[in-house]
Design an enzyme around this catalytic site. Sequence first.
Site, PDB file in Angstrom:
ATOM      1  N   PRO A  51       0.809  -1.221   0.000  1.00 17.11           N
ATOM      2  CA  PRO A  51       0.000   0.000   0.000  1.00 17.11           C
ATOM      3  C   PRO A  51       0.842   1.271   0.000  1.00 17.11           C
ATOM      4  CG  PRO A  51      -0.032  -1.028   2.164  1.00 17.11           C
ATOM      5  CD  PRO A  51       0.656  -1.987   1.250  1.00 17.11           C
ATOM      6  N   ASP A 201      59.944  -1.303 -16.168  1.00 18.86           N
ATOM      7  CA  ASP A 201      61.020  -0.329 -16.072  1.00 18.86           C
ATOM      8  C   ASP A 201      61.728  -0.463 -14.733  1.00 18.86           C
ATOM      9  OD1 ASP A 201      60.848   0.865 -18.516  1.00 18.86           O
ATOM     10  OD2 ASP A 201      59.652   2.573 -17.859  1.00 18.86           O
ATOM     11  N   LYS A 223      67.147  -4.530 -20.048  1.00 19.17           N
ATOM     12  CA  LYS A 223      68.015  -5.619 -20.491  1.00 19.17           C
ATOM     13  C   LYS A 223      67.554  -6.243 -21.806  1.00 19.17           C
ATOM     14  CE  LYS A 223      69.499  -6.755 -15.808  1.00 19.17           C
ATOM     15  NZ  LYS A 223      69.583  -7.800 -14.751  1.00 19.17           N
ATOM     16  N   GLY A 254      57.228   3.496 -14.148  1.00 19.33           N
ATOM     17  CA  GLY A 254      57.190   4.313 -12.958  1.00 19.33           C
ATOM     18  C   GLY A 254      56.369   5.563 -13.199  1.00 19.33           C
ATOM     19  N   GLY A 255      55.760   6.082 -12.143  1.00 18.92           N
ATOM     20  CA  GLY A 255      54.980   7.305 -12.282  1.00 18.92           C
ATOM     21  C   GLY A 255      53.786   7.132 -13.197  1.00 18.92           C
ATOM     22  N   ASP A 256      53.635   8.056 -14.140  1.00 17.09           N
ATOM     23  CA  ASP A 256      52.549   8.022 -15.118  1.00 17.09           C
ATOM     24  C   ASP A 256      53.142   7.763 -16.496  1.00 17.09           C
ATOM     25  OD1 ASP A 256      49.508   9.061 -15.681  1.00 17.09           O
ATOM     26  OD2 ASP A 256      50.867   9.665 -17.286  1.00 17.09           O
TER      27      ASP A 256
END
Length: 412
Positions: A51, A201, A223, A254-256
Amino acid sequence: MTAERSATVPAYPVGLRLAGRRVVVLGGGQVAQRRLPTLVAAGADVVLVSPSATPSVDAMAAAGELRWERRRYRPGDLADAWYALIATDDAEANEAASAEAEERRVWCVRSDDADAATAWTPATGRTDGVTVAVLTGRDPRRSAAVRDAIVEGLRNGSLAAPQRRGRTPGVALVGGGPGDPDLITVRGRRLLAEADVVIADRLGPRDLLDELPPHVEVIDAAKIPYGRAMAQEAINAALIEHAKAGKTVVRLKGGDPFVFGRGMEEAQALAEAGIPCTVVPGISSSISVPAAAGIPVTHRGVAHEFTVVSGHVAPEDPRSLVDWEALARLRGTLVLLMGVERIAAIADALVAHGRGADTPVAVVQEGTTAAQRRVDATLATVGRKVAEEGVRPPAVIVIGEVVAVGAVAPRG
């Protein structure tokens, strides 16, 4: 079987496919509000009998996501139903509806009496095409806690569950962050856990590589043999080779990937080879390493701007693309990446073009890792101090008044 004995028998877990099938929900309160979205998402033909309803349930009915019959339960409501959720505040109606469900062999969940139900609703969660459902009998809080732990593990990659079917081979360029393995993004960690090959990396979060399953091939990008070819060309070739072999490849940086990471060169090479490429942004060391050392790159009343500059080419080098004279005129923060070896020449150039010789400088080596250390100086002394302290890459150099703002480095 007695009711007492039935309550102690573990439930049989099963996934119901309710698309296009009639589901009856009795009651439009908070329980219905929580359960209805999942039933609608499953494609069920939902009929709500109540209801009244909460505003959220009312909105679902107004949007046509379910049919709402504004009345109380009456016998026959469960005819042709495949599944029923009983969640009214009328104990007699709940008993009558439960009896009808038993008679019609309709699986029935009861919010007021789990022992009297013929089905239990698990704590559910979803991530990346996986549905996690947890049942712990009469302990819904524990069910929710276990569900949350599993879903979070799948999302952040700490719970390794590689996808083996339906995957499209390709390459993900993943920014790993500044060094601390906890600072990789959730998506990056999940993709790393699903990889067949990881090309990493030196500056990527190395600790994450130890968590990979034994079958994952880990390749040190430094390498890769390249002979007469440039190193980047050899990395591009390796990415293409493994992806064309049907492997899921992660290029861990690494990083962006797009902040002095040559990520666009790799993305372009993959596009030319017709290989799908996903880019996962990472936390750049240009802002995270200063923060870890207690240095804000901007601060109210001190610096309203910050500029990130590559220091891998000396100011007097004809290959340099940096306008050092313009940089010296800026009043904000300068953040140098890859500048340790040339910091003396960079500092001299900035002073020669008008930046104060007494401008504070901080050099943060191995930022966010256990080996992090900070060396403070000025533009006049930074070249000498870096040499005396034996600072080595990787290090982030911050130049500006913000260096003096944070008297105490925050704890991570």
